[in-house]
Design a protein around this motif. Structure first.
Motif, short mmCIF file in Angstrom:
data_model
loop_
_atom_site.label_atom_id
_atom_site.label_comp_id
_atom_site.label_asym_id
_atom_site.label_seq_id
_atom_site.Cartn_x
_atom_site.Cartn_y
_atom_site.Cartn_z
N LYS A 34 -0.11 9.39 -10.96
CA LYS A 34 -1.73 9.89 -10.43
C LYS A 34 -2.61 9.26 -11.53
O LYS A 34 -3.67 8.55 -11.20
CB LYS A 34 -2.06 11.44 -10.52
N GLU A 35 -2.20 9.15 -12.70
CA GLU A 35 -3.18 8.54 -13.83
C GLU A 35 -3.31 7.00 -13.91
O GLU A 35 -4.18 6.51 -14.43
CB GLU A 35 -2.63 9.05 -15.39
N ARG A 36 -2.21 6.36 -13.12
CA ARG A 36 -2.29 5.07 -13.07
C ARG A 36 -3.10 4.60 -11.71
O ARG A 36 -3.07 3.34 -11.41
CB ARG A 36 -1.00 4.37 -13.26
N GLU A 37 -3.40 5.44 -10.59
CA GLU A 37 -3.74 5.11 -9.56
C GLU A 37 -5.10 4.48 -9.54
O GLU A 37 -5.05 3.37 -8.56
CB GLU A 37 -3.91 6.43 -8.50
N PRO A 38 -5.96 4.54 -10.27
CA PRO A 38 -7.17 3.82 -10.37
C PRO A 38 -7.18 2.37 -10.59
O PRO A 38 -7.47 1.29 -9.91
CB PRO A 38 -8.17 4.54 -11.26
N VAL A 39 -5.98 2.09 -11.58
CA VAL A 39 -5.94 0.80 -11.87
C VAL A 39 -4.96 0.11 -10.85
O VAL A 39 -5.37 -1.15 -10.30
CB VAL A 39 -5.15 0.60 -13.19
N LYS A 79 0.91 -1.19 -0.26
CA LYS A 79 -0.10 -0.04 -0.17
C LYS A 79 0.90 1.16 0.14
O LYS A 79 0.60 2.27 -0.68
CB LYS A 79 -0.80 0.01 1.04
N GLU A 80 2.03 1.33 0.60
CA GLU A 80 3.05 2.51 0.75
C GLU A 80 3.52 2.62 -0.57
O GLU A 80 3.92 3.75 -0.97
CB GLU A 80 3.88 2.05 1.79
N LEU A 81 3.66 1.51 -1.35
CA LEU A 81 4.32 1.69 -2.90
C LEU A 81 3.26 2.32 -3.80
O LEU A 81 3.89 2.85 -4.61
CB LEU A 81 4.74 0.28 -3.33
N LEU A 82 2.14 2.08 -3.16
CA LEU A 82 1.07 2.72 -4.29
C LEU A 82 1.28 4.29 -4.41
O LEU A 82 0.97 5.00 -5.42
CB LEU A 82 -0.39 2.60 -3.78
N LYS A 83 1.89 5.01 -3.34
CA LYS A 83 1.95 6.41 -3.38
C LYS A 83 3.31 6.89 -4.39
O LYS A 83 3.15 8.14 -4.83
CB LYS A 83 2.67 6.76 -1.90
N GLU A 84 3.78 5.75 -4.74
CA GLU A 84 4.86 6.24 -5.95
C GLU A 84 4.34 5.93 -7.34
O GLU A 84 5.13 6.34 -8.22
CB GLU A 84 5.97 5.21 -5.95
N ILE A 85 3.12 5.35 -7.50
CA ILE A 85 2.49 5.26 -8.60
C ILE A 85 2.03 6.62 -9.21
O ILE A 85 1.47 7.27 -8.60
CB ILE A 85 1.34 4.10 -8.82
N GLY A 120 -7.31 -1.03 -7.83
CA GLY A 120 -8.07 -2.19 -8.32
C GLY A 120 -7.19 -3.27 -8.06
O GLY A 120 -7.64 -4.14 -7.42
N ILE A 121 -5.89 -3.33 -8.56
CA ILE A 121 -5.05 -4.42 -8.42
C ILE A 121 -4.93 -4.70 -7.13
O ILE A 121 -4.93 -5.89 -6.40
CB ILE A 121 -3.72 -4.42 -9.33
N TYR A 122 -4.56 -3.73 -6.27
CA TYR A 122 -4.29 -3.92 -4.97
C TYR A 122 -5.25 -4.59 -4.23
O TYR A 122 -5.03 -5.61 -3.24
CB TYR A 122 -4.02 -2.41 -4.14
N ASN A 123 -6.64 -4.09 -4.35
CA ASN A 123 -7.91 -4.60 -3.66
C ASN A 123 -8.18 -6.07 -3.96
O ASN A 123 -8.37 -6.85 -3.09
CB ASN A 123 -8.96 -4.04 -4.30
N GLU A 124 -7.42 -6.52 -5.41
CA GLU A 124 -7.78 -8.05 -5.64
C GLU A 124 -6.69 -8.71 -5.02
O GLU A 124 -6.66 -9.82 -4.47
CB GLU A 124 -7.70 -8.10 -7.25
N GLN A 136 1.93 -7.20 -12.05
CA GLN A 136 1.10 -5.79 -12.84
C GLN A 136 1.15 -4.80 -12.01
O GLN A 136 1.56 -3.64 -12.76
CB GLN A 136 -0.13 -6.23 -13.20
N LEU A 137 0.97 -4.94 -10.72
CA LEU A 137 1.16 -3.73 -9.98
C LEU A 137 2.62 -3.17 -9.80
O LEU A 137 2.58 -1.89 -10.00
CB LEU A 137 0.94 -4.21 -8.44
N VAL A 138 3.52 -3.86 -9.77
CA VAL A 138 4.94 -3.42 -9.74
C VAL A 138 5.30 -2.79 -11.30
O VAL A 138 5.87 -1.84 -11.21
CB VAL A 138 6.00 -4.69 -9.70
N ASP A 139 4.74 -3.32 -12.25
CA ASP A 139 4.95 -2.75 -13.61
C ASP A 139 4.30 -1.22 -13.74
O ASP A 139 4.90 -0.66 -14.57
CB ASP A 139 4.58 -3.65 -14.49
N LEU A 140 3.67 -0.98 -12.75
CA LEU A 140 2.80 0.30 -12.65
C LEU A 140 3.68 1.46 -12.29
O LEU A 140 3.57 2.51 -12.29
CB LEU A 140 1.45 0.33 -12.16
N LEU A 141 4.79 0.98 -11.31
CA LEU A 141 5.52 1.77 -10.71
C LEU A 141 6.43 2.44 -11.69
O LEU A 141 6.83 1.80 -12.78
CB LEU A 141 6.28 1.23 -9.80
#
Length: 112
Positions: free
Chosen positions: A23-28, A15-21, A31-35, A89-94
């Motif tokens: 803004k335009e990729r945050e919704p995706v 979840k902390e890593l999501l802060k580095e993603i 969603g991946i994080y929730n799954e 997929q989540l890591v690839d968004l970073l």
């Protein structure tokens, strides 16, 4: 039956890593994080069931009875593979980290 998904320490770090993603990729990413949280909880449930009941189970069809892979183990194996794919997929968004240019002794020598 509805139950709240428990968020593991590992997923709190993710979840902390999501802060580095970006803004335009945050919704995706969200969603991946929730799954991933859901899948992690499902994997733990399936793992507990296999540990309690074993990796095989008797299956009866009509008069025939035979030993087969436990359905929970089959579901675990499928889910863990998809979990890994989603994690990637989540890591690839970073954003891509800048790699420092490694020095090559031969190239340095040729450049003088």
């Amino acid at each position: 039956m509805s139950r709240k998904n428990k968020v593991s320490t590992n997923m709190k770090k993710v979840k902390e890593l999501l802060k580095e993603i970006p803004k335009e990729r945050e919704p995706v990413a969200q969603g991946i994080y929730n799954e991933l949280v859901f899948m992690e909880n499902t994997l733990q449930t399936l793992k507990n069931q296999v540990e309690e009941e074993g990796p095989t189970a008797m299956f009866r069809q009509g008069r025939q009875e035979f030993l087969r892979e436990h359905p929970a183990l089959k579901a675990y194996n499928t889910t863990v593979q998809r979990y890994g794919n989603l994690y990637k997929q989540l890591v690839d968004l970073l954003p891509q980290a800048e790699k420092p240019q490694e020095s090559d002794a031969l190239i340095d020598f040729l450049k003088g």
